[in-house]
Design a protein around this motif. Sequence first.
Motif, mmCIF file in Angstrom:
data_model
loop_
_atom_site.group_PDB
_atom_site.id
_atom_site.type_symbol
_atom_site.label_atom_id
_atom_site.label_comp_id
_atom_site.label_asym_id
_atom_site.label_seq_id
_atom_site.Cartn_x
_atom_site.Cartn_y
_atom_site.Cartn_z
ATOM 1 N N HIS A 161 11.709 2.392 -0.016
ATOM 2 C CA HIS A 161 11.174 2.912 1.231
ATOM 3 C C HIS A 161 10.208 1.888 1.798
ATOM 4 O O HIS A 161 9.202 1.554 1.182
ATOM 5 C CB HIS A 161 10.468 4.246 0.998
ATOM 6 N N LEU A 162 10.542 1.375 2.970
ATOM 7 C CA LEU A 162 9.711 0.355 3.591
ATOM 8 C C LEU A 162 8.640 1.007 4.445
ATOM 9 O O LEU A 162 8.811 2.097 4.972
ATOM 10 C CB LEU A 162 10.570 -0.572 4.452
ATOM 11 N N TRP A 199 2.891 -0.322 -4.447
ATOM 12 C CA TRP A 199 3.169 0.269 -5.759
ATOM 13 C C TRP A 199 4.628 0.086 -6.183
ATOM 14 O O TRP A 199 5.004 0.518 -7.257
ATOM 15 C CB TRP A 199 2.803 1.750 -5.774
ATOM 16 N N ASN A 200 5.458 -0.568 -5.393
ATOM 17 C CA ASN A 200 6.838 -0.864 -5.797
ATOM 18 C C ASN A 200 6.803 -1.955 -6.861
ATOM 19 O O ASN A 200 6.264 -3.031 -6.640
ATOM 20 C CB ASN A 200 7.639 -1.322 -4.574
#
Length: 64
Positions: free
Chosen positions: A27-28, A37-38
Amino acid sequence: MSKRKYMIAEPGDRTTAPGSAAAKRVHLREDGQPPVWNKDNRGFWFVVCVGISLVFALVYAVVH
């Protein structure tokens, strides 16, 4: 025996296996960047390393 020991991925080459990174949806944010947090984001690992260093420094200062 092949002279090429390792397969080199060219830019744009992605596998479509169900567990591959290409199959995972990220999710961008509105500006098109992945969230911090990716785990595939370099910024995430930078924040993790800074956090670990901070905890280590605080524990070291308290103990010594």
